[in-house]
Motif scaffolding. Structure first.
Motif, PDB file in Angstrom:
ATOM      1  N   GLY A  10     -57.840  57.841  -6.717  1.00 37.73           N
ATOM      2  CA  GLY A  10     -59.265  58.045  -6.977  1.00 37.73           C
ATOM      3  C   GLY A  10     -59.929  56.942  -7.758  1.00 37.73           C
ATOM      4  O   GLY A  10     -61.125  57.012  -8.043  1.00 37.73           O
ATOM      5  N   ALA A  11     -59.174  55.896  -8.134  1.00 40.71           N
ATOM      6  CA  ALA A  11     -59.753  54.826  -8.956  1.00 40.71           C
ATOM      7  C   ALA A  11     -60.691  53.957  -8.132  1.00 40.71           C
ATOM      8  O   ALA A  11     -60.415  53.635  -6.984  1.00 40.71           O
ATOM      9  CB  ALA A  11     -58.653  53.977  -9.560  1.00 40.71           C
ATOM     10  N   VAL A  12     -61.796  53.588  -8.749  1.00 45.13           N
ATOM     11  CA  VAL A  12     -62.739  52.645  -8.147  1.00 45.13           C
ATOM     12  C   VAL A  12     -63.013  51.563  -9.181  1.00 45.13           C
ATOM     13  O   VAL A  12     -63.406  51.850 -10.309  1.00 45.13           O
ATOM     14  CB  VAL A  12     -64.057  53.340  -7.743  1.00 45.13           C
ATOM     15  CG1 VAL A  12     -65.060  52.313  -7.257  1.00 45.13           C
ATOM     16  CG2 VAL A  12     -63.789  54.385  -6.677  1.00 45.13           C
ATOM     17  N   GLY A  13     -62.805  50.302  -8.803  1.00 47.75           N
ATOM     18  CA  GLY A  13     -63.029  49.213  -9.744  1.00 47.75           C
ATOM     19  C   GLY A  13     -61.998  49.205 -10.856  1.00 47.75           C
ATOM     20  O   GLY A  13     -60.872  49.654 -10.692  1.00 47.75           O
ATOM     21  N   ARG A  14     -62.412  48.719 -12.008  1.00 45.63           N
ATOM     22  CA  ARG A  14     -61.491  48.528 -13.126  1.00 45.63           C
ATOM     23  C   ARG A  14     -61.871  49.410 -14.309  1.00 45.63           C
ATOM     24  O   ARG A  14     -63.048  49.661 -14.563  1.00 45.63           O
ATOM     25  CB  ARG A  14     -61.498  47.069 -13.564  1.00 45.63           C
ATOM     26  CG  ARG A  14     -60.894  46.129 -12.542  1.00 45.63           C
ATOM     27  CD  ARG A  14     -59.375  46.286 -12.491  1.00 45.63           C
ATOM     28  NE  ARG A  14     -58.755  45.706 -13.673  1.00 45.63           N
ATOM     29  CZ  ARG A  14     -57.602  46.132 -14.172  1.00 45.63           C
ATOM     30  NH1 ARG A  14     -56.974  47.134 -13.629  1.00 45.63           N
ATOM     31  NH2 ARG A  14     -57.076  45.545 -15.233  1.00 45.63           N
ATOM     32  N   THR A  15     -60.853  49.875 -15.034  1.00 37.44           N
ATOM     33  CA  THR A  15     -61.048  50.666 -16.239  1.00 37.44           C
ATOM     34  C   THR A  15     -60.388  49.959 -17.405  1.00 37.44           C
ATOM     35  O   THR A  15     -59.206  49.599 -17.333  1.00 37.44           O
ATOM     36  CB  THR A  15     -60.444  52.067 -16.089  1.00 37.44           C
ATOM     37  OG1 THR A  15     -61.091  52.742 -15.007  1.00 37.44           O
ATOM     38  CG2 THR A  15     -60.610  52.871 -17.366  1.00 37.44           C
ATOM     39  N   VAL A  16     -61.138  49.729 -18.482  1.00 43.41           N
ATOM     40  CA  VAL A  16     -60.579  49.149 -19.696  1.00 43.41           C
ATOM     41  C   VAL A  16     -60.490  50.234 -20.768  1.00 43.41           C
ATOM     42  O   VAL A  16     -61.257  51.204 -20.756  1.00 43.41           O
ATOM     43  CB  VAL A  16     -61.418  47.967 -20.222  1.00 43.41           C
ATOM     44  CG1 VAL A  16     -61.479  46.860 -19.175  1.00 43.41           C
ATOM     45  CG2 VAL A  16     -62.818  48.390 -20.624  1.00 43.41           C
ATOM     46  N   VAL A  17     -59.523  50.060 -21.646  1.00 44.37           N
ATOM     47  CA  VAL A  17     -59.284  51.031 -22.729  1.00 44.37           C
ATOM     48  C   VAL A  17     -59.610  50.360 -24.052  1.00 44.37           C
ATOM     49  O   VAL A  17     -58.967  49.365 -24.418  1.00 44.37           O
ATOM     50  CB  VAL A  17     -57.821  51.511 -22.740  1.00 44.37           C
ATOM     51  CG1 VAL A  17     -57.649  52.662 -23.732  1.00 44.37           C
ATOM     52  CG2 VAL A  17     -57.364  51.916 -21.353  1.00 44.37           C
ATOM     53  N   ARG A  18     -60.608  50.894 -24.753  1.00 45.86           N
ATOM     54  CA  ARG A  18     -60.908  50.364 -26.090  1.00 45.86           C
ATOM     55  C   ARG A  18     -59.869  50.917 -27.067  1.00 45.86           C
ATOM     56  O   ARG A  18     -59.772  52.131 -27.262  1.00 45.86           O
ATOM     57  CB  ARG A  18     -62.324  50.747 -26.529  1.00 45.86           C
ATOM     58  CG  ARG A  18     -62.640  50.278 -27.953  1.00 45.86           C
ATOM     59  CD  ARG A  18     -64.052  50.681 -28.390  1.00 45.86           C
ATOM     60  NE  ARG A  18     -65.058  49.836 -27.795  1.00 45.86           N
ATOM     61  CZ  ARG A  18     -65.441  48.667 -28.285  1.00 45.86           C
ATOM     62  NH1 ARG A  18     -64.873  48.195 -29.380  1.00 45.86           N
ATOM     63  NH2 ARG A  18     -66.381  47.957 -27.691  1.00 45.86           N
ATOM     64  N   ILE A  19     -59.126  50.029 -27.686  1.00 43.86           N
ATOM     65  CA  ILE A  19     -58.060  50.447 -28.593  1.00 43.86           C
ATOM     66  C   ILE A  19     -58.515  50.365 -30.039  1.00 43.86           C
ATOM     67  O   ILE A  19     -58.419  51.325 -30.783  1.00 43.86           O
ATOM     68  CB  ILE A  19     -56.799  49.562 -28.390  1.00 43.86           C
ATOM     69  CG1 ILE A  19     -56.352  49.555 -26.928  1.00 43.86           C
ATOM     70  CG2 ILE A  19     -55.676  50.047 -29.304  1.00 43.86           C
ATOM     71  CD1 ILE A  19     -55.854  50.873 -26.406  1.00 43.86           C
ATOM     72  N   CYS A  20     -58.999  49.205 -30.429  1.00 42.04           N
ATOM     73  CA  CYS A  20     -59.388  48.992 -31.829  1.00 42.04           C
ATOM     74  C   CYS A  20     -60.610  48.093 -31.840  1.00 42.04           C
ATOM     75  O   CYS A  20     -60.645  47.067 -31.160  1.00 42.04           O
ATOM     76  CB  CYS A  20     -58.237  48.337 -32.601  1.00 42.04           C
ATOM     77  SG  CYS A  20     -58.621  47.999 -34.327  1.00 42.04           S
ATOM     78  N   SER A  21     -61.618  48.444 -32.610  1.00 47.70           N
ATOM     79  CA  SER A  21     -62.878  47.692 -32.599  1.00 47.70           C
ATOM     80  C   SER A  21     -63.019  46.775 -33.805  1.00 47.70           C
ATOM     81  O   SER A  21     -64.054  46.170 -34.010  1.00 47.70           O
ATOM     82  CB  SER A  21     -64.071  48.662 -32.553  1.00 47.70           C
ATOM     83  OG  SER A  21     -64.025  49.548 -33.665  1.00 47.70           O
ATOM     84  N   GLU A  22     -61.983  46.689 -34.641  1.00 49.86           N
ATOM     85  CA  GLU A  22     -62.096  45.836 -35.849  1.00 49.86           C
ATOM     86  C   GLU A  22     -62.133  44.367 -35.473  1.00 49.86           C
ATOM     87  O   GLU A  22     -61.501  43.954 -34.507  1.00 49.86           O
ATOM     88  CB  GLU A  22     -60.897  46.116 -36.766  1.00 49.86           C
ATOM     89  CG  GLU A  22     -60.908  47.527 -37.363  1.00 49.86           C
ATOM     90  CD  GLU A  22     -59.735  47.759 -38.297  1.00 49.86           C
ATOM     91  OE1 GLU A  22     -59.127  46.772 -38.768  1.00 49.86           O
ATOM     92  OE2 GLU A  22     -59.408  48.925 -38.532  1.00 49.86           O
TER      93      GLU A  22
END
Length: 335
Positions: A323-335
């Motif tokens: 079911g994936a379309v395109g790319r998915t990124v995972v935000r891990i740490c915003s520091e």
């Protein structure tokens, strides 16, 4: 570095099989390495989905932090290659397979697995590209080295709405190639694929239709194929004289049955694309291109979704369902 930090951990149990949960880890929980990275982003790949399955064939030992891609800032280093504050990318090699990977706020890695973040890419863009975009770029690079030029005709891209396929379309279109996108989601995603740069969109059934006899009509100058499976044999029959096929995945299956006729009658090349152990000199060259003249701007603008660690379970299940379309990124740490 924090005393405790979040990580998405896979554990194997006799009764329950493989379980996944967000845990608090400590610095001493990290495996050996000469560079410690504070991870800002990771990404979601089909291989990451397989890692969550007990019989997925990806994880070699437990417990494991999955995530084959990561980008972040060097926190500590005893390597001459990197210093604290350097921004680095890791794709391929052992992370997420036999070494704790990108779904964690910190990772301790081997310096030979790391590439400096190239100029021209933000950290989020680097992970939107990730292994999928790097594999797509390796496929394009292989076609170019095989002598495939834009004036030779149409390039077929299979699995076009997936990570490798969508990135390949954007790169090829930017380089002036005419792209035909094949997808199982034609009605839902044709507009997206054309926005990525495809000149034509056809259904998976149309692209994979069985062809009578050993050879078919010469339709494609080349094929970028992250799906493979039995239909690869039909695609080979349709590649024109002197063409090439770059195979990088197996979402359609690992087996196919063919004859030698496409190779000895039309002189086509069937090329395997490996992004895991790609040599560092080539790896750095391709990443530099991805930050420059090959940057897949259309894919980065149109097909990137950002999630958190907590949204990983559903996202990984979805990519395994196709079911994936395109790319998915995972935000891990915003520091």
């Amino acid at each position: 570095m924090k005393e405790q930090f979040q990580a998405y951990v896979l554990r194997q149990h006799d009764q329950e099989g493989v379980t996944a949960s967000i845990e608090q880890l400590k610095k001493e929980d990290l495996p050996n390495g000469d560079v410690t990275v504070q991870i800002h982003y990771s990404s979601v790949n089909y291989k990451d989905g397989l890692a969550t399955l007990e019989k997925g064939g990806v994880v070699r030992q437990y417990p494991m932090v999955p995530g084959i891609d990561l980008v972040g800032t060097v926190e500590e280093s005893v390597s001459a290659r990197f210093a604290p504050g350097d921004r680095v990318i890791s794709t391929g090699f052992e992370p997420g397979v036999s070494h704790y990977g990108g779904y964690s706020e910190y990772a301790r890695l081997q310096s030979e697995w790391l590439v400096p973040l190239p100029q021209g890419l933000s950290e989020q863009e680097a992970m939107a590209i990730g292994t999928a975009g790097f594999t797509a770029a390796l496929s394009v690079d292989a076609l170019i080295h095989a002598g495939i030029s834009p004036d030779m005709g149409k390039i077929l891209v299979t699995g076009a709405t997936g990570g490798v396929g969508s990135m390949a379309i954007a790169i090829l279109a930017k380089l002036g190639y005419t792209v035909t996108a094949s997808t199982g989601k034609k009605q839902q995603e044709e507009a997206l694929l054309r926005s990525l740069g495809a000149s034509e969109v056809i259904s998976r059934e149309e692209a994979d239709a069985p062809i009578k006899g050993a050879m078919g009509k010469q339709q494609w100058a080349a094929v970028v194929d992250p799906t493979a499976g039995p239909a690869l044999a039909e695609r080979l029959k349709q590649v024109q004289y002197g063409g090439a096929v770059a195979v990088s995945g197996l979402t359609g299956g690992s087996d196919f049955e063919s004859t030698v006729f496409p190779f000895i009658l039309r002189g086509i090349q069937l090329m395997g694309i490996d992004s895991v152990y790609c040599p560092m000199t080539k790896r750095e060259r391709i990443w530099a291109k991805l930050g420059g003249e090959w940057k897949p701007d259309r894919a980065l603008a149109l097909g990137v979704r950002e999630i958190t660690l907590g949204q990983l379970p559903h996202t990984l299940e979805n990519i395994l369902r196709g079911g994936a379309v395109g790319r998915t990124v995972v935000r891990i740490c915003s520091e």
